[in-house]
Motif scaffolding. Structure first.
Motif, mmCIF file in Angstrom:
data_model
loop_
_atom_site.group_PDB
_atom_site.id
_atom_site.type_symbol
_atom_site.label_atom_id
_atom_site.label_comp_id
_atom_site.label_asym_id
_atom_site.label_seq_id
_atom_site.Cartn_x
_atom_site.Cartn_y
_atom_site.Cartn_z
ATOM 1 N N SER A 67 0.830 -1.207 0.000
ATOM 2 C CA SER A 67 0.000 0.000 0.000
ATOM 3 C C SER A 67 0.863 1.256 0.000
ATOM 4 O O SER A 67 1.924 1.303 0.637
ATOM 5 C CB SER A 67 -0.921 0.003 1.222
ATOM 6 O OG SER A 67 -0.173 0.163 2.413
ATOM 7 N N TRP A 68 0.400 2.272 -0.704
ATOM 8 C CA TRP A 68 1.133 3.544 -0.751
ATOM 9 C C TRP A 68 1.193 4.191 0.627
ATOM 10 O O TRP A 68 2.164 4.887 0.940
ATOM 11 C CB TRP A 68 0.479 4.494 -1.746
ATOM 12 C CG TRP A 68 0.949 4.315 -3.152
ATOM 13 C CD1 TRP A 68 0.212 3.983 -4.239
ATOM 14 C CD2 TRP A 68 2.296 4.462 -3.629
ATOM 15 N NE1 TRP A 68 0.996 3.901 -5.364
ATOM 16 C CE2 TRP A 68 2.293 4.196 -5.011
ATOM 17 C CE3 TRP A 68 3.507 4.774 -3.020
ATOM 18 C CZ2 TRP A 68 3.436 4.244 -5.805
ATOM 19 C CZ3 TRP A 68 4.653 4.822 -3.797
ATOM 20 C CH2 TRP A 68 4.610 4.562 -5.157
ATOM 21 N N ARG A 69 0.167 3.970 1.451
ATOM 22 C CA ARG A 69 0.172 4.568 2.791
ATOM 23 C C ARG A 69 1.360 4.047 3.608
ATOM 24 O O ARG A 69 2.084 4.833 4.248
ATOM 25 C CB ARG A 69 -1.139 4.245 3.508
ATOM 26 C CG ARG A 69 -1.205 4.787 4.938
ATOM 27 C CD ARG A 69 -2.557 4.488 5.574
ATOM 28 N NE ARG A 69 -3.630 5.192 4.889
ATOM 29 C CZ ARG A 69 -4.910 5.115 5.249
ATOM 30 N NH1 ARG A 69 -5.259 4.359 6.288
ATOM 31 N NH2 ARG A 69 -5.831 5.777 4.590
ATOM 32 N N PHE A 70 1.559 2.735 3.583
ATOM 33 C CA PHE A 70 2.676 2.153 4.336
ATOM 34 C C PHE A 70 4.024 2.577 3.742
ATOM 35 O O PHE A 70 4.914 3.046 4.457
ATOM 36 C CB PHE A 70 2.568 0.629 4.334
ATOM 37 C CG PHE A 70 3.710 -0.073 5.016
ATOM 38 C CD1 PHE A 70 3.704 -0.259 6.384
ATOM 39 C CD2 PHE A 70 4.814 -0.534 4.285
ATOM 40 C CE1 PHE A 70 4.763 -0.893 7.026
ATOM 41 C CE2 PHE A 70 5.876 -1.162 4.919
ATOM 42 C CZ PHE A 70 5.842 -1.345 6.287
ATOM 43 N N GLY A 72 4.766 5.072 1.681
ATOM 44 C CA GLY A 72 5.007 6.515 1.781
ATOM 45 C C GLY A 72 5.413 6.939 3.177
ATOM 46 O O GLY A 72 6.338 7.750 3.359
ATOM 47 N N SER A 73 4.731 6.372 4.198
ATOM 48 C CA SER A 73 5.068 6.718 5.593
ATOM 49 C C SER A 73 6.479 6.258 5.946
ATOM 50 O O SER A 73 7.253 6.987 6.577
ATOM 51 C CB SER A 73 4.055 6.069 6.540
ATOM 52 O OG SER A 73 2.751 6.494 6.249
ATOM 53 N N TYR A 125 9.709 1.219 -2.077
ATOM 54 C CA TYR A 125 9.263 2.311 -2.947
ATOM 55 C C TYR A 125 9.519 1.982 -4.417
ATOM 56 O O TYR A 125 8.617 2.098 -5.257
ATOM 57 C CB TYR A 125 9.989 3.601 -2.556
ATOM 58 C CG TYR A 125 9.841 4.710 -3.580
ATOM 59 C CD1 TYR A 125 8.628 5.377 -3.732
ATOM 60 C CD2 TYR A 125 10.911 5.067 -4.392
ATOM 61 C CE1 TYR A 125 8.488 6.388 -4.679
ATOM 62 C CE2 TYR A 125 10.778 6.076 -5.335
ATOM 63 C CZ TYR A 125 9.567 6.734 -5.480
ATOM 64 O OH TYR A 125 9.430 7.724 -6.418
#
Length: 387
Positions: A67-70, A72-73, A125
């Motif tokens: 997921s981008w949320r994980f 990205g964070s 990433y």
């Protein structure tokens, strides 16, 4: 459970704990500390790492890591930590420096090395980006599709090289090159990039050694470079570590002097439990013992590569190749430095050298690989059931 990954990993961790204790006990005792201090600390790092390992391997869904949320964070946190290091360097000066570099954030119970966190963040990433752009990386559209991730990766490398940490920068660079190479970019393009950059590096290093500029004489990193070129000439200064590494390997011979009986760890070889622990292994267990340990490590790398090769998902394959790149490059730099074939960069030997950040991040990588392996096996079983 992929025991071909789990068992070699556990063997390496146990060997690391034993050898950290052996390599550090004498020098700690001489300086009035408990001889088991670093050994116990390495054991604690291992226990904590195995807890993270279990969570990533068995209790978290693989989709979370995609997921981008994980991602990205995780990427943001690692980048902020690298920026904090630069602020510590330029504001705090020598107060936070170790051997001329600022690479750790002291939290009291552990020294966090942001570079280690950044390695895994960069892999996740790039795996996400390259998976999303699968099939689009063809001549004529490569620059358009890779300009963003290349710029971000380059900025991370700048933050690391300013610490300064040449070894860490090279590891990040190799992660980018390997993941680009296996993501669909024509091999000849990636190989040509590597050849050009390799020649530039060799030329720069040779030029600096020959020139020997006065303004770099006080630089710890430059003294290591000179020691690589002239170790015995600089034995009393920057060459002491490499020269004593040679002595340790020579003393050990084929079968070693016995566990705990190293002479070089008794004040001759600086910090023998970190990046030069392989020298102590060679002295106590012999060249045969060192080769066996490296053999286990390379078997682990081969098995992870095998998981990546057979992965049905581009993301899963890229994560496997990224983790292998970290471990292989660290091993290459470490063994090369111990043998005097490469300049000393302070890169540790995976799972063996003392260090909490390295142990935790590499173990997290192994946990993620086990999760991927289990996921791929389940997909295969499901497809066979449908047939």
């Amino acid at each position: 459970m992929d025991y071909q990954i789990l068992i070699p990993y556990l063997i390496l961790v146990v060997v690391g704990i034993v050898m950290v204790y052996s390599a550090s006990s004498d020098i700690l005792l001489v300086n009035g500390f408990k001889p088991s201090f670093y050994g116990i600390r390495q054991f604690q790092y291992a226990l904590f790492s195995i807890g993270i390992f279990g969570s990533l391997a068995f209790f978290m869904k693989l989709e979370v890591f995609k997921s981008w949320r994980f991602i990205g964070s995780y990427l943001l946190i690692s980048s902020i930590m690298l920026v904090i290091l630069l602020l510590m360097k330029f504001i705090g000066g020598s107060r936070f420096a170790v051997n001329g570099a600022v690479g750790w954030i002291n939290l009291g119970f552990i020294n966090i090395q942001p570079l280690e966190i950044a390695k895994l963040a960069l892999i996740l990433y790039l795996a996400k980006i390259l998976d999303k752009r699968d099939g689009k990386l063809i001549p004529g559209s490569i620059i358009e599709n890779l300009s963003g991730p290349t710029i971000l990766s380059f900025l991370m490398m700048i933050l690391v090289i300013l610490e300064p940490d040449l070894g860490g920068t090279m590891i990040l660079f190799m992660i980018v090159m390997v993941l680009y190479a296996v993501s669909g970019i024509p091999t000849r393009i990636v190989v040509s990039w590597l050849i050009v950059l390799f020649l530039l590096m060799v030329g720069l290093v040779t030029f600096l050694i020959v020139w020997n500029p006065k303004f770099l004489q006080d630089s710890y990193q430059f003294q290591r470079l000179l020691a690589f070129a002239h170790p015995f000439k600089l034995e009393r200064t920057g060459g002491a570590q490499l020269v004593n590494s040679y002595y340790a390997i020579h003393n050990g011979g084929l079968f070693g002097v016995g566990l705990g009986n190293s002479m070089q760890k008794r004040g001759y070889l600086p910090e023998p439990y970190t990046d030069f622990i392989l020298s102590i292994i060679s002295e106590e267990l012999g060249s045969v013992g060192a080769i066996v340990i490296l053999g286990i490590l390379f078997y682990l790398l081969w098995r992870i590569m095998e998981v990546g090769i057979h992965a049905t998902s581009q993301f899963n394959a890229l994560v496997c190749f990224g983790v292998v790149t970290i471990m292989f490059t660290e091993t290459l730099f470490n063994v090369g430095a111990v043998l005097g074939l490469l300049p000393i960069t302070g890169v540790t030997l995976p799972f063996i050298s003392f260090g909490g950040s390295s142990m935790i991040v590499l173990t997290a990588g192994i946990g993620l690989i086990l999760n991927i392996s289990a996921h791929e096996k389940k997909k295969l079983e499901d497809s066979e059931t449908v047939r």
